[in-house]
Design a protein around this motif. Structure first.
Motif, PDB file in Angstrom:
ATOM      1  N   SER A 276      -3.414   3.912   1.402  1.00 31.67           N
ATOM      2  CA  SER A 276      -4.344   3.641   0.307  1.00 31.67           C
ATOM      3  C   SER A 276      -3.833   2.475  -0.535  1.00 31.67           C
ATOM      4  O   SER A 276      -2.646   2.142  -0.530  1.00 31.67           O
ATOM      5  CB  SER A 276      -4.531   4.884  -0.569  1.00 31.67           C
ATOM      6  OG  SER A 276      -3.300   5.294  -1.123  1.00 31.67           O
ATOM      7  N   SER A 277      -4.760   1.867  -1.281  1.00 27.76           N
ATOM      8  CA  SER A 277      -4.428   0.755  -2.166  1.00 27.76           C
ATOM      9  C   SER A 277      -5.268   0.852  -3.424  1.00 27.76           C
ATOM     10  O   SER A 277      -6.419   1.299  -3.386  1.00 27.76           O
ATOM     11  CB  SER A 277      -4.676  -0.592  -1.473  1.00 27.76           C
ATOM     12  OG  SER A 277      -4.483  -1.667  -2.371  1.00 27.76           O
ATOM     13  N   SER A 278      -4.699   0.421  -4.549  1.00 31.06           N
ATOM     14  CA  SER A 278      -5.416   0.445  -5.825  1.00 31.06           C
ATOM     15  C   SER A 278      -6.268  -0.807  -6.021  1.00 31.06           C
ATOM     16  O   SER A 278      -7.055  -0.880  -6.959  1.00 31.06           O
ATOM     17  CB  SER A 278      -4.423   0.564  -6.991  1.00 31.06           C
ATOM     18  OG  SER A 278      -3.513  -0.529  -6.987  1.00 31.06           O
ATOM     19  N   VAL A 279      -6.125  -1.782  -5.122  1.00 28.47           N
ATOM     20  CA  VAL A 279      -6.881  -3.034  -5.225  1.00 28.47           C
ATOM     21  C   VAL A 279      -8.243  -2.860  -4.560  1.00 28.47           C
ATOM     22  O   VAL A 279      -8.342  -2.342  -3.440  1.00 28.47           O
ATOM     23  CB  VAL A 279      -6.111  -4.196  -4.565  1.00 28.47           C
ATOM     24  CG1 VAL A 279      -6.902  -5.492  -4.686  1.00 28.47           C
ATOM     25  CG2 VAL A 279      -4.743  -4.355  -5.220  1.00 28.47           C
ATOM     26  N   LYS A 280      -9.292  -3.294  -5.245  1.00 30.48           N
ATOM     27  CA  LYS A 280     -10.648  -3.141  -4.723  1.00 30.48           C
ATOM     28  C   LYS A 280     -10.883  -4.048  -3.512  1.00 30.48           C
ATOM     29  O   LYS A 280     -10.221  -5.059  -3.327  1.00 30.48           O
ATOM     30  CB  LYS A 280     -11.676  -3.465  -5.814  1.00 30.48           C
ATOM     31  CG  LYS A 280     -11.654  -2.512  -6.997  1.00 30.48           C
ATOM     32  CD  LYS A 280     -12.713  -2.893  -8.012  1.00 30.48           C
ATOM     33  CE  LYS A 280     -12.717  -1.928  -9.185  1.00 30.48           C
ATOM     34  NZ  LYS A 280     -13.733  -2.296 -10.199  1.00 30.48           N
ATOM     35  N   ASP A 281     -11.872  -3.661  -2.707  1.00 29.82           N
ATOM     36  CA  ASP A 281     -12.297  -4.448  -1.545  1.00 29.82           C
ATOM     37  C   ASP A 281     -11.130  -4.744  -0.610  1.00 29.82           C
ATOM     38  O   ASP A 281     -10.906  -5.888  -0.192  1.00 29.82           O
ATOM     39  CB  ASP A 281     -12.957  -5.759  -1.993  1.00 29.82           C
ATOM     40  CG  ASP A 281     -14.165  -5.520  -2.882  1.00 29.82           C
ATOM     41  OD1 ASP A 281     -14.894  -4.537  -2.630  1.00 29.82           O
ATOM     42  OD2 ASP A 281     -14.376  -6.296  -3.823  1.00 29.82           O
ATOM     43  N   THR A 282     -10.380  -3.690  -0.305  1.00 34.20           N
ATOM     44  CA  THR A 282      -9.222  -3.819   0.581  1.00 34.20           C
ATOM     45  C   THR A 282      -9.539  -3.215   1.938  1.00 34.20           C
ATOM     46  O   THR A 282     -10.099  -2.125   2.024  1.00 34.20           O
ATOM     47  CB  THR A 282      -7.985  -3.116  -0.021  1.00 34.20           C
ATOM     48  OG1 THR A 282      -7.693  -3.694  -1.298  1.00 34.20           O
ATOM     49  CG2 THR A 282      -6.777  -3.272   0.887  1.00 34.20           C
ATOM     50  N   SER A 283      -9.183  -3.915   3.000  1.00 35.00           N
ATOM     51  CA  SER A 283      -9.323  -3.390   4.356  1.00 35.00           C
ATOM     52  C   SER A 283      -7.941  -3.073   4.910  1.00 35.00           C
ATOM     53  O   SER A 283      -6.930  -3.604   4.431  1.00 35.00           O
ATOM     54  CB  SER A 283     -10.031  -4.406   5.257  1.00 35.00           C
ATOM     55  OG  SER A 283      -9.300  -5.617   5.317  1.00 35.00           O
ATOM     56  N   PHE A 284      -7.901  -2.198   5.930  1.00 35.46           N
ATOM     57  CA  PHE A 284      -6.622  -1.738   6.452  1.00 35.46           C
ATOM     58  C   PHE A 284      -6.573  -1.882   7.972  1.00 35.46           C
ATOM     59  O   PHE A 284      -7.603  -1.852   8.648  1.00 35.46           O
ATOM     60  CB  PHE A 284      -6.383  -0.264   6.098  1.00 35.46           C
ATOM     61  CG  PHE A 284      -6.387   0.025   4.619  1.00 35.46           C
ATOM     62  CD1 PHE A 284      -5.232  -0.065   3.871  1.00 35.46           C
ATOM     63  CD2 PHE A 284      -7.562   0.397   3.970  1.00 35.46           C
ATOM     64  CE1 PHE A 284      -5.235   0.203   2.514  1.00 35.46           C
ATOM     65  CE2 PHE A 284      -7.581   0.664   2.617  1.00 35.46           C
ATOM     66  CZ  PHE A 284      -6.403   0.567   1.894  1.00 35.46           C
ATOM     67  N   SER A 285      -5.362  -2.008   8.469  1.00 35.81           N
ATOM     68  CA  SER A 285      -5.126  -1.982   9.913  1.00 35.81           C
ATOM     69  C   SER A 285      -3.836  -1.200  10.160  1.00 35.81           C
ATOM     70  O   SER A 285      -2.932  -1.193   9.323  1.00 35.81           O
ATOM     71  CB  SER A 285      -5.020  -3.394  10.487  1.00 35.81           C
ATOM     72  OG  SER A 285      -3.927  -4.093   9.915  1.00 35.81           O
TER      73      SER A 285
ATOM     74  N   PRO B 228       0.829  -1.214   0.000  1.00 33.68           N
ATOM     75  CA  PRO B 228       0.000   0.000   0.000  1.00 33.68           C
ATOM     76  C   PRO B 228       0.859   1.258   0.000  1.00 33.68           C
ATOM     77  O   PRO B 228       2.042   1.220   0.324  1.00 33.68           O
ATOM     78  CB  PRO B 228      -0.810  -0.131   1.299  1.00 33.68           C
ATOM     79  CG  PRO B 228       0.032  -0.978   2.191  1.00 33.68           C
ATOM     80  CD  PRO B 228       0.734  -1.945   1.288  1.00 33.68           C
ATOM     81  N   SER B 229       0.225   2.360  -0.338  1.00 32.47           N
ATOM     82  CA  SER B 229       0.901   3.659  -0.364  1.00 32.47           C
ATOM     83  C   SER B 229       0.549   4.432   0.906  1.00 32.47           C
ATOM     84  O   SER B 229      -0.624   4.525   1.269  1.00 32.47           O
ATOM     85  CB  SER B 229       0.474   4.450  -1.601  1.00 32.47           C
ATOM     86  OG  SER B 229       1.020   5.759  -1.590  1.00 32.47           O
ATOM     87  N   VAL B 230       1.560   4.984   1.572  1.00 33.31           N
ATOM     88  CA  VAL B 230       1.354   5.727   2.809  1.00 33.31           C
ATOM     89  C   VAL B 230       2.011   7.103   2.679  1.00 33.31           C
ATOM     90  O   VAL B 230       3.139   7.213   2.198  1.00 33.31           O
ATOM     91  CB  VAL B 230       1.930   4.987   4.032  1.00 33.31           C
ATOM     92  CG1 VAL B 230       1.656   5.773   5.312  1.00 33.31           C
ATOM     93  CG2 VAL B 230       1.339   3.591   4.141  1.00 33.31           C
ATOM     94  N   ARG B 231       1.307   8.150   3.098  1.00 31.19           N
ATOM     95  CA  ARG B 231       1.874   9.499   3.077  1.00 31.19           C
ATOM     96  C   ARG B 231       1.385  10.280   4.289  1.00 31.19           C
ATOM     97  O   ARG B 231       0.334   9.977   4.863  1.00 31.19           O
ATOM     98  CB  ARG B 231       1.482  10.242   1.796  1.00 31.19           C
ATOM     99  CG  ARG B 231       0.001  10.593   1.707  1.00 31.19           C
ATOM    100  CD  ARG B 231      -0.326  11.303   0.408  1.00 31.19           C
ATOM    101  NE  ARG B 231      -1.720  11.709   0.329  1.00 31.19           N
ATOM    102  CZ  ARG B 231      -2.163  12.879   0.769  1.00 31.19           C
ATOM    103  NH1 ARG B 231      -1.330  13.768   1.309  1.00 31.19           N
ATOM    104  NH2 ARG B 231      -3.438  13.198   0.647  1.00 31.19           N
TER     105      ARG B 231
END
Length: 284
Positions: free
Chosen positions: A146-155, A125-128
């Motif tokens: 953020s991520s360009s892949v659909k249906d992605t969850s984050f922690s 993922p991209s972090v800024r």
């Protein structure tokens, strides 16, 4: 009786079905394990789909064929020693249940089923850093993942030595934000992990939380801020527009006040009104 006994024995040699689960990534290669006994000398292999009635790869004796079904043409490789099947350039339509029937030199048979799940491999993922600002003796900083892949969850997880506090925002449209509060002028490290339920990908970000003021033109998501100079310019244009619209009325009023020009020529509308009026009209 002997024939019946042989039939019963042949049926008993078919081992119980074993369900396996394999993950394949779009555009990559995946190998489906046959689950064959390593001690077997395999003499016959049949890989099939759709209730075992559609062959996609077979082997018997010395003959091997992987071109049975159009969907898999030129994309299969069969290992005749282990019975494993390789699928190249995995596609969404390859997500199926695959069956393999194995026969050894002793005419023993084994059936195995493999469920292939196809997914998109997650990229890092991209972090800024969105901003950092000093507030009440603490440095408040916001990081966005953020991520360009659909249906992605984050922690989010901070470094082990992090002694401040942090809040995770609700992810929206494959974007997640974490807010942290810590002592100023220090580095803060967070790990953002993206997941699609099958695989994970993480990114480590290390940012300095500085004693700085927010930029005046920063746009916060969901809020639009227009710089003051633009408002001043819009006000100037609005004033010019009003002057243009009411220019004749302003000229008329100025003429009547100075009594220097004829009302009939400059203000035909007002002159017409006066002609219809019962009041006397003074002419110069």
């Amino acid at each position: 009786m002997i024939g019946v006994e042989r039939l019963v024995l042949s049926l008993l040699t078919v081992l119980s079905v074993v369900m396996g689960d394999t993950i394949g990534y779009l555009g990559e290669s995946v190998t489906l394990s046959s689950g064959a006994n390593p001690s077997w000398h395999i003499t016959k292999i049949t890989w099939s789909i759709y209730n075992n009635d559609t062959w996609i790869a077979t082997f018997k004796g010395t003959n091997s064929n992987t071109e049975w079904f159009g969907q898999f043409k030129s994309r299969l490789s069969l290992n005749t020693s282990s019975g494993d099947l390789e699928i190249r350039d995995v596609q969404r339509g390859d997500e199926l249940v695959y069956s393999v029937l194995l026969t050894n030199s002793q005419r023993e048979q084994q059936i195995n089923k493999v469920l292939l799940t196809v997914t998109e491999r997650l990229i890092e993922p991209s972090v800024r850093k969105v901003f950092s600002v000093l507030k009440d003796g603490h440095c408040v900083m916001a990081l966005q993942c953020s991520s360009s892949v659909k249906d992605t969850s984050f922690s989010w997880e901070p470094e082990a030595s992090f002694d401040g506090s942090f809040w995770r925002g609700s992810p929206n449209a494959n974007v997640s934000v974490v807010w942290s509060s810590s002592s100023p002028n220090r580095h803060v490290t967070f790990i953002c992990t993206a997941s699609n339920g099958l695989t994970n990908a993480s990114k480590v970000v290390r940012e300095i939380c500085q004693d700085e003021q927010p930029k005046p033109d920063v746009v916060v998501e969901g809020e639009n801020r227009v710089p003051g100079i633009i408002m001043l310019f819009l006000g100037f244009l609005f004033g010019c527009l009003l002057t243009y619209i009411f220019r004749e009325s302003l000229t008329c009023l100025s003429t009547r006040f100075n009594k220097s020009r004829s009302i009939n020529k400059v203000c035909p509308t007002l002159s017409g009104v006066e002609r219809n009026s019962s009041l006397p009209i003074e002419r110069s």
